[in-house]
Scaffold this motif. Sequence first.
Motif, PDB file in Angstrom:
ATOM      1  N   HIS A 241       0.865  -1.188   0.000  1.00 36.00           N
ATOM      2  CA  HIS A 241       0.000   0.000   0.000  1.00 36.00           C
ATOM      3  C   HIS A 241       0.896   1.230   0.000  1.00 36.00           C
ATOM      4  CE1 HIS A 241      -3.222   2.806   0.997  1.00 36.00           C
ATOM      5  NE2 HIS A 241      -2.455   3.275   1.962  1.00 36.00           N
ATOM      6  N   SER A 242       0.436   2.287  -0.665  1.00 34.80           N
ATOM      7  CA  SER A 242       1.156   3.560  -0.648  1.00 34.80           C
ATOM      8  C   SER A 242       0.181   4.696  -0.939  1.00 34.80           C
ATOM      9  CB  SER A 242       2.294   3.567  -1.678  1.00 34.80           C
ATOM     10  OG  SER A 242       1.778   3.468  -2.996  1.00 34.80           O
ATOM     11  N   SER A 243       0.379   5.826  -0.256  1.00 32.53           N
ATOM     12  CA  SER A 243      -0.462   6.997  -0.488  1.00 32.53           C
ATOM     13  C   SER A 243       0.331   8.248  -0.143  1.00 32.53           C
ATOM     14  CB  SER A 243      -1.743   6.939   0.354  1.00 32.53           C
ATOM     15  OG  SER A 243      -1.437   6.991   1.737  1.00 32.53           O
ATOM     16  N   ILE A 244       0.061   9.344  -0.890  1.00 35.36           N
ATOM     17  CA  ILE A 244       0.713  10.637  -0.686  1.00 35.36           C
ATOM     18  C   ILE A 244      -0.378  11.695  -0.577  1.00 35.36           C
ATOM     19  CG2 ILE A 244       2.312  12.347  -1.625  1.00 35.36           C
ATOM     20  CD1 ILE A 244       3.684  10.122  -3.154  1.00 35.36           C
ATOM     21  N   SER A 245      -0.267  12.574   0.410  1.00 35.53           N
ATOM     22  CA  SER A 245      -1.277  13.602   0.627  1.00 35.53           C
ATOM     23  C   SER A 245      -0.614  14.856   1.148  1.00 35.53           C
ATOM     24  CB  SER A 245      -2.344  13.111   1.623  1.00 35.53           C
ATOM     25  OG  SER A 245      -1.750  12.818   2.878  1.00 35.53           O
ATOM     26  N   GLY A 246      -1.405  15.949   1.191  1.00 31.75           N
ATOM     27  CA  GLY A 246      -0.924  17.205   1.741  1.00 31.75           C
ATOM     28  C   GLY A 246      -0.515  18.189   0.675  1.00 31.75           C
ATOM     29  N   PRO A 247      -0.355  19.475   1.044  1.00 32.13           N
ATOM     30  CA  PRO A 247       0.080  20.507   0.097  1.00 32.13           C
ATOM     31  C   PRO A 247       1.523  20.288  -0.327  1.00 32.13           C
ATOM     32  CG  PRO A 247       0.009  21.390   2.329  1.00 32.13           C
ATOM     33  CD  PRO A 247      -0.595  20.033   2.392  1.00 32.13           C
ATOM     34  N   GLU A 248       1.943  21.069  -1.314  1.00 32.08           N
ATOM     35  CA  GLU A 248       3.264  20.855  -1.906  1.00 32.08           C
ATOM     36  C   GLU A 248       4.395  21.060  -0.904  1.00 32.08           C
ATOM     37  OE1 GLU A 248       5.940  22.502  -5.676  1.00 32.08           O
ATOM     38  OE2 GLU A 248       3.926  23.265  -5.305  1.00 32.08           O
ATOM     39  N   ASP A 249       4.232  21.992   0.017  1.00 26.82           N
ATOM     40  CA  ASP A 249       5.316  22.308   0.946  1.00 26.82           C
ATOM     41  C   ASP A 249       5.279  21.447   2.205  1.00 26.82           C
ATOM     42  OD1 ASP A 249       2.903  23.581   1.560  1.00 26.82           O
ATOM     43  OD2 ASP A 249       3.914  24.946   2.931  1.00 26.82           O
ATOM     44  N   ALA A 250       4.264  20.601   2.380  1.00 28.20           N
ATOM     45  CA  ALA A 250       4.161  19.769   3.581  1.00 28.20           C
ATOM     46  C   ALA A 250       3.479  18.455   3.242  1.00 28.20           C
ATOM     47  CB  ALA A 250       3.403  20.507   4.672  1.00 28.20           C
TER      48      ALA A 250
END
Length: 298
Positions: free
Chosen positions: A103-112
Amino acid sequence: MRRILAVMLVLVVALLFVGCGATQDFAKGGYDSDNSAPAAPSEEMEYDGAKREISNVSPDGSYANAEQKLIRTGEISLDVETLDAALDEINHIVRVTGGFFAHSSISGPEDARRAYLTLRLPADKFEDVMADISELGKLLNENKGGEDVTLQYVDLEARIRNMERQEERLLEILDKAETVEDILRVEQELARVRGQLETMTAEFRYLRDRVDYATIHVSLRETPTASPTITGSGLKGVWQRARLGLVNSVNSMLTGLGNFLVLLVSALPYLVFLAVVGVPVAILFKRFGKRGPRTPDA
């Protein structure tokens, strides 16, 4: 004489009660004595005994020589300066060790940005991978665990072998069956054994997979403070972030103003009521209050 007859009558009544009680206990099967015969074992007791007998057999005949089976799990949290670089390193580590991403996931704004990964890798590489990942950034948290499933593993393996032997014996009996009734009876028992065998085999494969492949949960947070040296990464995209901050502030101010107007309109009926009723009442109280009490003439 009357006293003797009364005593005898009481004894007879007492003996009758005792005899009835003993008869009822015997009829109910509730006879309890140190010399009483033990009850016949039920089917459930026979099954439990057979299960214990099977579970005490390891692949080579004893638990003492059985290889320990552990389910290894780990958790690790890191602050990384560049999320993409950290993900590339982890991808390389997993590929080299023969593992894979569950499993893999990426979230959040560009700077964080944040990334959450679940890795599956050979159990013998568990410690090395944990050590390699911990060096990719600033370590925040690290947990390691192991569940000993040796007993369950060996027991399930022995039960599968036992079912396979039963299947072989039933196939031999089926070849020797002569009547249709015997053939149907053997095939019915054979179907039951094969169903249990398939269920136990699937359970064993799942258990073996958890033993052979360890599980690591990785949490990554992108932040410039993760760097041990002074870098200019904190100024990356500063104008874009400043513009975004300005837009967020203006939107927050407008949202607050809109909420105030909604509250004002909602309270308008109460304000009108206070103006119509409260103001005249306040004026009357003020007027009579100034006059004060009258004093009688002398």
